[in-house]
Design an enzyme around this catalytic site. Structure first.
Site: not given
Ligand code: ADE
Length: 240
Positions: A13, A90, A174-177, A200
């Site tokens: 990224e 992302t 929706k992310d992860m951080e 996505d």
């Molecule tokens: N990063 C990229 N796409 C993601 C998703 N669908 N959920 C969490 N983190 C992401």
């Protein structure tokens, strides 16, 4: 001089952005065993630090998700003392809420979690977080970016209960951080902005991982373009 720290979870990224900036990688910026990488230099009149979460020594993949994100934020703030933290990365988006692949969003409203379910008095709200987000509406208007609430969890895929909580959080992204970074920034009183490019659509099309791989390059390119515009714009606001 204003100091800005950009925090990024994946090297792929960050690569395009790093290529467009004139930064120097610092050797062993943190104590031994800490995997995070630090790149520093000037961007116009700002002192810029880009911190990337590095690679897990056992699994040989990027240190994504909330645990490394929180630690990276704490160490980045300790080391760089930024006036502003930018979380660039992302994310997934909801097509039903107006997201399109490759869109770049600024987080707005609040930062929430969707996978910290603690059905005990008080802990239920603690689990969700809902940390206030810096008002990004005029920045977004200037830079032609969309805005939306970001909900954070530790999984790339989307399961039923998580979906229910994301919808309750009124999230678009929706992310992860982001929420993990926001928790540290809130604790240490450092303003934070999240900029996220959509790889996505979580409510449409092929499985998340398929879309993610297909659209990663486009999202990263758009992320780089918009992050540079954002940095240029922040200079004007701060007049630094
Ligand atoms: N990063 C990229 N796409 C993601 C998703 N669908 N959920 C969490 N983190 C992401």
């Amino acid at each position: 001089m204003v100091r800005i720290a950009i925090l990024m979870a994946m090297k792929n990224e960050a690569r395009t952005l790093l290529q467009s900036l004139d930064l120097r990688q610092q050797k062993q910026p943190f104590r031994s065993g800490v995997p995070f990488e630090l790149f520093q230099g000037r961007f116009a009149k700002a002192q810029l630090s880009v911190v990337v979460s590095g690679t897990d020594p056992e699994f040989h993949v990027d240190n994504v998700a909330t645990v490394p994100a929180a630690l990276m934020t704490y160490l980045a703030i300790e080391k760089c003392n930024p006036d502003l933290v930018l979380n660039a990365g992302t994310a997934g988006g909801f097509g039903g809420r107006g997201c399109e692949i490759g869109d770049v969003y600024l987080g707005s409203g609040t930062f929430c979690f969707h996978d910290r379910r603690i059905p005990l008095p008080g802990f239920d709200r603690y689990g969700i977080g809902r940390y206030s987000c810096y008002d990004t509406s005029s920045l977004a208007a200037e830079l032609h970016l969309k805005t939306g609430i970001i909900s954070t969890g530790n999984s790339l895929d989307l399961q039923g209960k998580d979906l229910q909580l994301i919808l309750e959080n009124q999230a678009v992204i929706k992310d992860m951080e982001a929420a993990a970074i926001a928790w540290v920034c809130r604790s240490l009183s450092v303003p934070m902005i999240a900029v996220k490019a959509i790889t996505d659509l979580v409510d449409e099309g092929a499985p998340t991982e398929t879309q993610f791989l297909q659209n990663f390059h486009l999202a990263v390119k758009n992320l780089q373009i918009k992050t540079i515009e954002l940095l240029q714009h922040l200079q004007k606001i701060k007049d630094c």
